[in-house]
Design an enzyme around this catalytic site. Sequence first.
Site: not given
Length: 451
Positions: A101, A242, A244, A246
């Site tokens: 992440s 960000d 990843d 999400d």
Amino acid sequence: MRQLFGTDGIRGVAGVAPLDTTTIYAVGLALAHQLRPGAIVPRVIIGRDTRESSPWIANLLAAGLRAGGAEVESAGIVPTPGVAYLTRRHGFHAGVVISASHNPWEDNGIKVFGGDGRKLPDQTELAIEEIIFKHALSTAAPEASTVAALEDQHQYAEGYIASLLEAVPGLNLAGKKIVVDCANGAAAAIAPELFARLGGVVTLLNTTPDGRNINDHCGALHPATVAAEVVAHRAELGLTFDGDADRCLAAGANNNVINGDAILLIAARDLQARGLLTGNVVVATTMSNMGLEAALKRSDITMLRSPVGDRYVLELMQQRDAALGGEQSGHILFPHLTTTGDGLLTALVVLDLIARTGKTIEELTADLKVFPQVIVNVKVREKRPLEEIPTVAQRIRAAEAELAESGRVVIRYSGTEALARVMIEAESEEAMQRHAKAIADAIRLELGIST
């Protein structure tokens, strides 16, 4: 207590326990074991972000899954919420994301979704951990370099893009000028095609990942980057994700950052106006600003607070049948649209809201008056209970006593990094900074990493 899984999967430095080859392979074996009731052959889909270590971790995990009797397919580079969607949409028994992440490129992680597209319950992760430890002690992992590489199935990314567009039918950005920062992460594989289909003039930033530049002075960790580019390009809106994808944050035309609190406010009011905000309740976390709570109250909306972490937000949402929840960091949950926080979906929802209302993001958030807030991150060598450390506990009590009704004190350990987070919110800037420094200094003295 879970030893491997944190608030967002297993995370650490790639190649170092718990992301060493033995443990990664054991995770694959354990997950296959957990999924295999009777004679059923589990089907698992894997997605990854753009980190240098993501391919070899994915390949080794897949080898463990196959050795445990599972079938594995790869969606390639795709956002975390894309894997959650694909798992549920295509009937996989589990979905796995290789990503850390917002962490630095050296880190990586393993997140697991169940067949329903949701993160696994704590008790399931604990059961998997027990199996992981058994396999790690008794099963030799192959060398990562000898493991067959996964073959990416690109139709899965296409299906995810189609699902995003279906969530906002009729959205057209013709006449709009926006800036999109992909953080050199998973969004870089999806956002260019997604926004190309929506029209408008879209400036894309940080879409050339090299394995080591994910989140590097860009993306949702550095929203000032997209805010400055909005001004430079004379755009109406900026969107930033960000690593990843999400999370989503935004920026207005006046070089102003729009965080998750502001997005929650405008989304709550929109859902309320359309009769979709069940119970007139929104779930935020302990980190959300008191200003959000006050603004929602003016619209007769109750704000509930959960512990930090989108899994805990979702748990409270399910308990209260809430239609909206999220975090200041930009994790926003729309359960009528998807099962987990999705930065790209959040971006489209915001764009759709702006298009339907005819208002700018500044106009929509104009009455959100935030209390001064500071967050100090302290690197720690261990995570001892803070209330058991007299000097730290005393300074926390002093802050709570002085601020009382005029502020908040939230001190917690990060669930994904070796950090203590000191958050102080207060009407007085001076009191906020003074207490934040006093508490952070005490933690640093007792638990800090010497340099």
